[in-house]
Design a protein around this motif. Sequence first.
Motif, PDB file in Angstrom:
ATOM      1  N   ILE A 201      75.953  33.634  61.885  1.00 53.67           N
ATOM      2  CA  ILE A 201      75.391  34.600  62.827  1.00 53.67           C
ATOM      3  C   ILE A 201      74.274  33.931  63.614  1.00 53.67           C
ATOM      4  O   ILE A 201      73.381  33.308  63.030  1.00 53.67           O
ATOM      5  N   GLN A 202      74.355  34.048  64.937  1.00 52.75           N
ATOM      6  CA  GLN A 202      73.278  33.625  65.819  1.00 52.75           C
ATOM      7  C   GLN A 202      72.609  34.894  66.336  1.00 52.75           C
ATOM      8  O   GLN A 202      73.262  35.709  66.997  1.00 52.75           O
ATOM      9  N   GLY A 203      71.339  35.069  66.009  1.00 55.34           N
ATOM     10  CA  GLY A 203      70.642  36.286  66.407  1.00 55.34           C
ATOM     11  C   GLY A 203      69.401  36.007  67.214  1.00 55.34           C
ATOM     12  O   GLY A 203      68.870  34.892  67.210  1.00 55.34           O
ATOM     13  N   TYR A 204      68.952  37.016  67.925  1.00 54.56           N
ATOM     14  CA  TYR A 204      67.712  36.894  68.681  1.00 54.56           C
ATOM     15  C   TYR A 204      67.141  38.288  68.928  1.00 54.56           C
ATOM     16  O   TYR A 204      67.858  39.300  68.866  1.00 54.56           O
ATOM     17  N   ILE A 205      65.836  38.335  69.149  1.00 50.09           N
ATOM     18  CA  ILE A 205      65.139  39.585  69.453  1.00 50.09           C
ATOM     19  C   ILE A 205      64.600  39.480  70.871  1.00 50.09           C
ATOM     20  O   ILE A 205      63.699  38.680  71.148  1.00 50.09           O
ATOM     21  N   ASP A 206      65.166  40.278  71.766  1.00 52.58           N
ATOM     22  CA  ASP A 206      64.707  40.341  73.154  1.00 52.58           C
ATOM     23  C   ASP A 206      63.790  41.545  73.320  1.00 52.58           C
ATOM     24  O   ASP A 206      64.087  42.636  72.803  1.00 52.58           O
ATOM     25  N   CYS A 207      62.702  41.348  74.032  1.00 52.83           N
ATOM     26  CA  CYS A 207      61.696  42.394  74.169  1.00 52.83           C
ATOM     27  C   CYS A 207      61.501  42.769  75.630  1.00 52.83           C
ATOM     28  O   CYS A 207      61.618  41.928  76.523  1.00 52.83           O
ATOM     29  N   CYS A 208      61.201  44.027  75.834  1.00 51.72           N
ATOM     30  CA  CYS A 208      60.762  44.529  77.143  1.00 51.72           C
ATOM     31  C   CYS A 208      59.459  45.273  76.903  1.00 51.72           C
ATOM     32  O   CYS A 208      59.456  46.406  76.393  1.00 51.72           O
ATOM     33  N   ILE A 209      58.346  44.619  77.208  1.00 54.97           N
ATOM     34  CA  ILE A 209      57.025  45.151  76.898  1.00 54.97           C
ATOM     35  C   ILE A 209      56.323  45.558  78.189  1.00 54.97           C
ATOM     36  O   ILE A 209      56.116  44.737  79.084  1.00 54.97           O
ATOM     37  N   LYS A 210      55.975  46.823  78.275  1.00 57.39           N
ATOM     38  CA  LYS A 210      55.202  47.337  79.410  1.00 57.39           C
ATOM     39  C   LYS A 210      54.027  48.124  78.846  1.00 57.39           C
ATOM     40  O   LYS A 210      54.059  49.358  78.757  1.00 57.39           O
ATOM     41  N   LEU A 211      52.999  47.366  78.434  1.00 60.41           N
ATOM     42  CA  LEU A 211      51.823  47.937  77.799  1.00 60.41           C
ATOM     43  C   LEU A 211      50.576  47.548  78.579  1.00 60.41           C
ATOM     44  O   LEU A 211      50.450  46.409  79.038  1.00 60.41           O
ATOM     45  N   SER A 212      49.652  48.476  78.688  1.00 55.08           N
ATOM     46  CA  SER A 212      48.393  48.222  79.398  1.00 55.08           C
ATOM     47  C   SER A 212      47.423  47.462  78.503  1.00 55.08           C
ATOM     48  O   SER A 212      47.485  47.544  77.272  1.00 55.08           O
ATOM     49  N   GLY A 213      46.526  46.719  79.157  1.00 50.61           N
ATOM     50  CA  GLY A 213      45.463  46.050  78.426  1.00 50.61           C
ATOM     51  C   GLY A 213      45.928  44.816  77.690  1.00 50.61           C
ATOM     52  O   GLY A 213      46.790  44.066  78.162  1.00 50.61           O
ATOM     53  N   MET A 214      45.362  44.625  76.486  1.00 52.39           N
ATOM     54  CA  MET A 214      45.661  43.448  75.674  1.00 52.39           C
ATOM     55  C   MET A 214      46.073  43.905  74.272  1.00 52.39           C
ATOM     56  O   MET A 214      45.333  43.767  73.296  1.00 52.39           O
ATOM     57  N   PRO A 215      47.282  44.471  74.126  1.00 55.49           N
ATOM     58  CA  PRO A 215      47.709  44.988  72.820  1.00 55.49           C
ATOM     59  C   PRO A 215      48.070  43.865  71.861  1.00 55.49           C
ATOM     60  O   PRO A 215      48.486  42.782  72.269  1.00 55.49           O
ATOM     61  N   ASP A 216      47.898  44.150  70.582  1.00 54.33           N
ATOM     62  CA  ASP A 216      48.262  43.216  69.508  1.00 54.33           C
ATOM     63  C   ASP A 216      49.330  43.899  68.665  1.00 54.33           C
ATOM     64  O   ASP A 216      49.061  44.898  67.988  1.00 54.33           O
ATOM     65  N   LEU A 217      50.561  43.394  68.725  1.00 59.39           N
ATOM     66  CA  LEU A 217      51.699  44.036  68.060  1.00 59.39           C
ATOM     67  C   LEU A 217      52.039  43.359  66.747  1.00 59.39           C
ATOM     68  O   LEU A 217      51.815  42.155  66.571  1.00 59.39           O
ATOM     69  N   THR A 218      52.615  44.147  65.836  1.00 59.75           N
ATOM     70  CA  THR A 218      53.070  43.639  64.545  1.00 59.75           C
ATOM     71  C   THR A 218      54.427  44.237  64.229  1.00 59.75           C
ATOM     72  O   THR A 218      54.597  45.466  64.296  1.00 59.75           O
ATOM     73  N   LEU A 219      55.398  43.384  63.892  1.00 59.97           N
ATOM     74  CA  LEU A 219      56.731  43.818  63.486  1.00 59.97           C
ATOM     75  C   LEU A 219      56.909  43.539  62.005  1.00 59.97           C
ATOM     76  O   LEU A 219      56.762  42.395  61.558  1.00 59.97           O
ATOM     77  N   ASN A 220      57.214  44.593  61.249  1.00 63.81           N
ATOM     78  CA  ASN A 220      57.503  44.459  59.819  1.00 63.81           C
ATOM     79  C   ASN A 220      58.985  44.695  59.594  1.00 63.81           C
ATOM     80  O   ASN A 220      59.549  45.678  60.101  1.00 63.81           O
ATOM     81  N   PHE A 221      59.621  43.803  58.825  1.00 62.00           N
ATOM     82  CA  PHE A 221      61.048  43.907  58.531  1.00 62.00           C
ATOM     83  C   PHE A 221      61.268  44.424  57.115  1.00 62.00           C
ATOM     84  O   PHE A 221      60.449  44.190  56.212  1.00 62.00           O
ATOM     85  N   VAL A 222      62.398  45.106  56.936  1.00 58.19           N
ATOM     86  CA  VAL A 222      62.766  45.560  55.593  1.00 58.19           C
ATOM     87  C   VAL A 222      63.133  44.371  54.717  1.00 58.19           C
ATOM     88  O   VAL A 222      62.775  44.307  53.535  1.00 58.19           O
ATOM     89  N   ASN A 223      63.843  43.404  55.272  1.00 58.90           N
ATOM     90  CA  ASN A 223      64.332  42.243  54.512  1.00 58.90           C
ATOM     91  C   ASN A 223      64.136  40.965  55.331  1.00 58.90           C
ATOM     92  O   ASN A 223      65.119  40.366  55.793  1.00 58.90           O
ATOM     93  N   PRO A 224      62.909  40.523  55.525  1.00 59.33           N
ATOM     94  CA  PRO A 224      62.652  39.374  56.415  1.00 59.33           C
ATOM     95  C   PRO A 224      63.219  38.057  55.903  1.00 59.33           C
ATOM     96  O   PRO A 224      63.412  37.126  56.682  1.00 59.33           O
ATOM     97  N   ARG A 225      63.485  37.955  54.608  1.00 55.39           N
ATOM     98  CA  ARG A 225      63.958  36.679  54.053  1.00 55.39           C
ATOM     99  C   ARG A 225      65.399  36.366  54.449  1.00 55.39           C
ATOM    100  O   ARG A 225      65.900  35.282  54.158  1.00 55.39           O
ATOM    101  N   LEU A 226      66.075  37.329  55.085  1.00 55.41           N
ATOM    102  CA  LEU A 226      67.414  37.045  55.606  1.00 55.41           C
ATOM    103  C   LEU A 226      67.352  36.057  56.773  1.00 55.41           C
ATOM    104  O   LEU A 226      68.300  35.311  57.015  1.00 55.41           O
ATOM    105  N   LEU A 227      66.241  36.059  57.487  1.00 55.90           N
ATOM    106  CA  LEU A 227      66.109  35.217  58.676  1.00 55.90           C
ATOM    107  C   LEU A 227      65.916  33.758  58.264  1.00 55.90           C
ATOM    108  O   LEU A 227      65.138  33.449  57.362  1.00 55.90           O
ATOM    109  N   ASP A 228      66.627  32.885  58.958  1.00 52.80           N
ATOM    110  CA  ASP A 228      66.556  31.459  58.648  1.00 52.80           C
ATOM    111  C   ASP A 228      66.638  30.667  59.958  1.00 52.80           C
ATOM    112  O   ASP A 228      67.174  31.150  60.952  1.00 52.80           O
ATOM    113  N   ASP A 229      66.108  29.456  59.898  1.00 46.81           N
ATOM    114  CA  ASP A 229      66.168  28.554  61.054  1.00 46.81           C
ATOM    115  C   ASP A 229      65.661  29.266  62.311  1.00 46.81           C
ATOM    116  O   ASP A 229      66.359  29.392  63.319  1.00 46.81           O
TER     117      ASP A 229
END
Length: 423
Positions: A201-229
């Motif tokens: 599987i080749q995966g990617y996360i594409d984002c469309c961010i339209k936020l004012s100011g200087m936001p600091d975002l955090t993404l938490n995954f249910v099972n992050p250890r699946l991600l590799d390379d």
Amino acid sequence: MIHSLFIINEAGDAFMEKHWKTVVSKSICDYFYEAQKKCVNPEDIPPVIATPHHYLINIYRNNLYFVAVLTNEIAPLFVIEFLHRIMDLFENYFGECTEKSVKDNYVIVYELLDEILDSGLPLITETNILKELIKPPNLLRKVAHFVTGDSTNTTLPSKQLSNIPWRPFDVSYRNNEAFFDIVEEIDAIIDQNGTIVMSEIQGYIDCCIKLSGMPDLTLNFVNPRLLDDISFHPCVRLRKWESEHVLSFIPPDGNFRLISYHIATQNTICMPIYVKHHIQYREGSSGRFELTVGPKQTMGKSLENVIIECTMPKSVLNCTLTPSQGKSTFDPIKKILIWNIGTIETKTQNSAHLPTIRGNIILVTGQPIPESNPILNISFQINQLAISGIRVQRVDMNGEIYKPYKGVKYITTVKKGRFQIRT
């Protein structure tokens, strides 16, 4: 690093060249042409070609060759990635990176190459900053350039003042929103018995961010250890990921790719589609062809845009097939059968209602019976499902007081010709 850059079309014409130091003669491309003649497919050309005084590093995309000339040794992958970055930048500016789009925008192309490299070293590669320095082409700018002959940007860039190179200070939106598309592309080979020979599987996360100011975002995954390379955007804090497996970042403004990843899934993933096949050649000049397609392990999601492509043996003269769903076409010259099924609902588990195509194969008289059956290339798409099982647990924002709208979408798809079933 990069001494010169040549853009070459499929006909072997170097229609554009850029030099950051002394001018390198176009005859240096003769070494590239010699390597090109030895290869049947464009993708087979060696990415690194050594000459007596230079190194040529090239990529092939959109029927174009980007050939970088180097005088000193450097990590080839660094240059290859940078060349792909240049093509991505052209696609972002012009909608596509083709010979026509480059020729139509010569002035902007040279302006971009002057900004992203300084004396052959990468300087500015962020699209948001470059679009402030060099405005993308539009109809009004083209008319003004045609009338006045001046294509320079008369407004001063404000985004250079930010201490974060990929995001300006003065971003403001009436509606604040952040969208994340998790897209996974399956590559698989399945043998005659339904056994998975190869899958990844080749995966990617594409984002469309339209936020004012200087936001600091955090993404938490249910099972992050699946991600590799994983390949990260420069905005991601690597230490946070390494210690907590959390994506923490101050996002660029607009569209960008947050991460790309690879998952080898030979034994852990069930394929979301199956095909029952019966292909038989008879003595004489005829044969029988029958396929049945059904969903499998799709978590209740429908299979959309299902297309099956089958390249028949050269001894096949024609096919008279009748599909129960969708449309089928056969090209007797290229020997390619295409069955456009459309959508397969998960409710149609009953074999009597599954999409089926069946009919007769007409062989060339006097030709021997084909020794092997054709390979099926399948493409499809599943919305709201990531086949690897990766899921976002929550998206948090700090640094701003407003509450934005946040959305996450999952897509599983197949690149054409990369999901193969051997019959």
